[in-house]
Motif scaffolding. Structure first.
Motif: not given
Length: 195
Positions: A119-121, A156-161, A164-167
């Motif tokens: 679960h790295g992300v 890592i951007l504001d609002g990342d889930t 979205t981060l994994h993508e």
């Protein structure tokens, strides 16, 4: 020409990237077989590209060791120069890792040694850090503890889930994997002298 076996569990996006890279005449590696621990969607990429495939279902074996032994038998048929874990969501038994070492590499969606494991992300987001990354490593008998072959930071951007981060990490993983495989194939990168 470097021969490569790829092991998957899911959609096989890294596998597809490798198959597409191998279409180019200057790419010095070829995928010779794709294996999976289940009927993974990514096996369709192997079929599309005319690559042999096999499945060693986890649930059909009484132990991880028995599963690993059968996986090893299947891989031995192809005698690939390199085995790439591409989203294989099972830990390989120590005996199989030892048999394949150091010709066994893996991608990971974090900047190792930060956030190892499945679960790295999610772990990076939970930690509240401002960046994570992608890594390509030699597999050892630990969990994401092997020598690092390549890695790159991803903000890592504001609002990342987690999604979205994994993508955003996936394209970096793919690029790093293709580069590492090419450098192994050309002799620029030696797995026996990896840090």
């Amino acid at each position: 020409m470097l021969t490569v076996a790829v092991l998957i569990s899911g959609t096989g996006s890294n596998l597809r990237a490798l198959l597409e890279a191998a279409r180019h005449p200057d790419f010095r590696a070829r995928v010779v077989v794709v294996g999976a621990d289940r009927e993974a969607d990514g096996l369709a990429h192997a079929e599309e590209f005319g690559i042999p495939r096999f499945t060693v279902p986890w649930h059909q074996h009484e132990s991880r060791e028995a599963w690993g032994e059968e996986l090893g038998r299947q891989l031995a048929v192809w005698n690939a120069d390199l085995v790439v874990l591409s989203g294989l969501m099972r830990l390989l038994p120590a005996g199989l890792v030892a048999a394949l070492s150091p010709r066994l590499i893996n991608t990971h969606p974090a900047y190792l040694p930060e956030f190892p494991g499945a679960h790295g992300v999610r772990d990076a987001l939970a930690a509240g850090v401002t960046e994570t990354g992608a890594s390509v490593i030699v597999v050892d008998d630990g969990v994401d503890t092997g020598p690092i072959l390549a890695q790159e930071r991803v903000p890592i951007l504001d609002g990342d889930t987690e999604h979205t981060l994994h993508e955003r990490i996936k394209p970096v993983e793919r690029r790093l994997l293709i580069d590492v495989v090419q450098r192994i194939a050309t002799g620029e990168l030696s797995l026996t002298s990896a840090p």
